[in-house]
Design an enzyme around this catalytic site. Structure first.
Site, PDB file in Angstrom:
ATOM      1  N   SER A   1     -10.755  -2.768  -4.140  1.00  0.00           N
ATOM      2  CA  SER A   1     -10.040  -2.716  -4.837  1.00  0.00           C
ATOM      3  C   SER A   1     -10.046  -3.258  -5.848  1.00  0.00           C
ATOM      4  CB  SER A   1      -8.925  -3.285  -4.175  1.00  0.00           C
ATOM      5  OG  SER A   1      -7.735  -3.089  -4.827  1.00  0.00           O
TER       6      SER A   1
ATOM      7  N   TYR B   1      -3.771 -10.197  -2.389  1.00  0.00           N
ATOM      8  CA  TYR B   1      -4.076  -8.853  -1.827  1.00  0.00           C
ATOM      9  C   TYR B   1      -5.514  -9.348  -2.325  1.00  0.00           C
ATOM     10  CZ  TYR B   1      -5.196  -3.905  -2.059  1.00  0.00           C
ATOM     11  OH  TYR B   1      -5.606  -2.180  -1.736  1.00  0.00           O
TER      12      TYR B   1
HETATM   13  P1  NAP Z   1      -2.889   3.488   4.260  1.00  0.00           P
HETATM   14  O1  NAP Z   1      -2.962   4.905   3.767  1.00  0.00           O
HETATM   15  O2  NAP Z   1      -2.133   2.859   4.261  1.00  0.00           O
HETATM   16  O3  NAP Z   1      -3.409   3.429   5.678  1.00  0.00           O
HETATM   17  C1  NAP Z   1      -4.288   2.103   6.041  1.00  0.00           C
HETATM   18  C2  NAP Z   1      -5.107   3.031   7.388  1.00  0.00           C
HETATM   19  O4  NAP Z   1      -5.314   1.254   7.667  1.00  0.00           O
HETATM   20  C3  NAP Z   1      -4.324   2.792   8.330  1.00  0.00           C
HETATM   21  O5  NAP Z   1      -5.285   4.003   8.834  1.00  0.00           O
HETATM   22  C4  NAP Z   1      -3.775   1.995   9.584  1.00  0.00           C
HETATM   23  O6  NAP Z   1      -4.047   2.351  11.199  1.00  0.00           O
HETATM   24  C5  NAP Z   1      -5.230   0.966   9.065  1.00  0.00           C
HETATM   25  N1  NAP Z   1      -5.050  -0.757   9.550  1.00  0.00           N
HETATM   26  C6  NAP Z   1      -3.992  -1.164   9.400  1.00  0.00           C
HETATM   27  N2  NAP Z   1      -4.371  -2.583   9.753  1.00  0.00           N
HETATM   28  C7  NAP Z   1      -4.851  -2.066  10.200  1.00  0.00           C
HETATM   29  C8  NAP Z   1      -6.103  -3.439  11.547  1.00  0.00           C
HETATM   30  N3  NAP Z   1      -5.529  -4.475  11.780  1.00  0.00           N
HETATM   31  N4  NAP Z   1      -6.853  -2.825  12.073  1.00  0.00           N
HETATM   32  C9  NAP Z   1      -6.892  -1.373  11.570  1.00  0.00           C
HETATM   33  N5  NAP Z   1      -6.851  -0.938  11.072  1.00  0.00           N
HETATM   34  C10 NAP Z   1      -5.933  -0.695  10.335  1.00  0.00           C
HETATM   35  O7  NAP Z   1      -4.162   3.053   3.187  1.00  0.00           O
HETATM   36  P2  NAP Z   1      -5.043   3.357   2.429  1.00  0.00           P
HETATM   37  O8  NAP Z   1      -4.959   3.790   0.861  1.00  0.00           O
HETATM   38  O9  NAP Z   1      -5.866   4.526   2.470  1.00  0.00           O
HETATM   39  O10 NAP Z   1      -6.515   2.335   1.716  1.00  0.00           O
HETATM   40  C11 NAP Z   1      -7.719   2.536   2.787  1.00  0.00           C
HETATM   41  C12 NAP Z   1      -7.818   0.938   1.794  1.00  0.00           C
HETATM   42  O11 NAP Z   1      -8.366   1.561   0.928  1.00  0.00           O
HETATM   43  C13 NAP Z   1      -7.742  -0.109   2.443  1.00  0.00           C
HETATM   44  O12 NAP Z   1      -8.310  -1.307   1.913  1.00  0.00           O
HETATM   45  C14 NAP Z   1      -7.266  -0.150   0.756  1.00  0.00           C
HETATM   46  O13 NAP Z   1      -6.330  -2.460   0.496  1.00  0.00           O
HETATM   47  C15 NAP Z   1      -8.018   0.100   0.059  1.00  0.00           C
HETATM   48  N6  NAP Z   1      -7.533   0.494  -1.289  1.00  0.00           N
HETATM   49  C16 NAP Z   1      -6.736   1.686  -1.316  1.00  0.00           C
HETATM   50  C17 NAP Z   1      -6.101   1.684  -2.705  1.00  0.00           C
HETATM   51  C18 NAP Z   1      -4.742   2.976  -3.098  1.00  0.00           C
HETATM   52  O14 NAP Z   1      -4.813   2.993  -4.202  1.00  0.00           O
HETATM   53  N7  NAP Z   1      -4.440   3.574  -1.470  1.00  0.00           N
HETATM   54  C19 NAP Z   1      -6.681   1.418  -3.891  1.00  0.00           C
HETATM   55  C20 NAP Z   1      -7.836   0.349  -3.935  1.00  0.00           C
HETATM   56  C21 NAP Z   1      -7.558  -0.281  -2.257  1.00  0.00           C
HETATM   57  P3  NAP Z   1      -2.938   2.761  11.755  1.00  0.00           P
HETATM   58  O15 NAP Z   1      -1.949   2.966  10.580  1.00  0.00           O
HETATM   59  O16 NAP Z   1      -3.288   3.419  12.518  1.00  0.00           O
HETATM   60  O17 NAP Z   1      -2.205   1.303  12.477  1.00  0.00           O
END
Ligand code: NAP
Length: 244
Positions: free
Chosen positions: A143, A156
């Site tokens: 991130s 984080y």
């Molecule tokens: P999201 O929509 O909240 O989705 C999170 C996903 O992670 C869900 O599929 C959830 O599964 C899964 N998850 C959470 N804890 C888990 C665990 N212990 N074991 C297995 N699966 C788990 O988040 P997102 O925005 O797509 O983020 C995806 C990645 O990108 C993350 O690493 C996040 O930190 C990173 N990121 C996001 C952003 C942003 O702006 N969105 C920016 C930088 C980095 P369930 O729902 O099935 O529980």
């Protein structure tokens, strides 16, 4: 690398958001994708249906990256079903934001356990298999917070910076064995994870003047998984609208 149609990928946290887009993009290229979910089986089933609808191949695999036993069992199941694992995308993630002075230990621990210890739990058994295969691609979703730090996100930011360090170290360790390890560092992307953030405050920090789309992150991950990216190793690629 094998041709796309022989390849197998595992995308963690693929039940929604960025992971969903990555799974869809890899599957569209003919790669067999294991769609991991933790709690939202219905959402994972919907993605599986979407992938099958586009005549691509995928399977669901439920496990929690905070459990070593579940990660070991998942890798075993994938190898029993497919015989190999070519691509691992460590994408599963959670936020638990607090000002540091108010941050209780469980908020620190859940973020570390998911991002950093989760990386250890899953990547180690996968690396052992990739070493046997003499090839593979590992993409870790970091991130912007791990590059610049973010107020209210000390846990984080520390976890995502740790992922960058782990990426660079592992790339040096196994780069001679046909395996690349890279990180993708998204800025603010339109997903459930950013749904509760104040838009006006966020937009002021993004030169592009908008949030990113999950598909824009997936495109970079797919490039890193492709044969054209064989010489890209140990890198951190930002997808952030110019924030860093
Ligand atoms: P999201 O929509 O909240 O989705 C999170 C996903 O992670 C869900 O599929 C959830 O599964 C899964 N998850 C959470 N804890 C888990 C665990 N212990 N074991 C297995 N699966 C788990 O988040 P997102 O925005 O797509 O983020 C995806 C990645 O990108 C993350 O690493 C996040 O930190 C990173 N990121 C996001 C952003 C942003 O702006 N969105 C920016 C930088 C980095 P369930 O729902 O099935 O529980």
């Amino acid at each position: 690398m094998n041709t796309a149609s022989d390849q197998t990928a595992l995308v963690t946290g693929a039940s929604k958001g960025i992971g969903r887009a990555i799974a869809m993009d890899l599957a569209a290229q003919g790669i067999f994708v294991f769609v991991n979910y933790r709690s939202d089986k219905d959402a994972a089933q919907k993605i599986l249906d979407d992938i099958h609808f586009q005549n691509s191949q995928a399977a669901m695999i439920g496990f929690d990256v905070t459990s070593q036993d579940q990660c070991d069992a998942a890798v075993k199941q994938i190898l029993q079903q497919r015989g190999r694992l070519d691509i691992l995308v460590n994408n599963a993630g959670v936020r638990d934001d607090h000002l540091f002075a108010m941050m209780k230990k469980p908020s620190w621990e859940i973020v570390m356990e998911t991002h950093l210890t989760g990386f250890y739990h899953l990547t180690r058994p996968v690396v052992r298999q990739m070493l046997r295969q003499k090839g593979g691609r590992i993409i870790n979703i970091s991130s912007t917070a791990g590059q610049t730090g973010n107020a209210g996100q000390v846990n984080y930011s520390a976890a995502k910076a740790g992922i960058i360090g782990a990426t660079r170290a592992l790339a040096r360790e196994i780069g001679s064995r046909g395996i690349t390890v890279n990180a993708v560092a998204p800025g603010f992307i339109e997903t459930g994870m950013t749904a509760d953030l104040n838009r006006d405050n966020i937009l002021q920090t993004i030169p592009a003047g908008r949030l990113g789309r999950p598909e824009e992150v997936a495109a970079v991950v797919s490039f890193l998984c492709s044969s054209q990216a064989a010489y890209v190793n140990g890198q951190v690629i930002g997808v952030n609208g110019g924030m860093v």
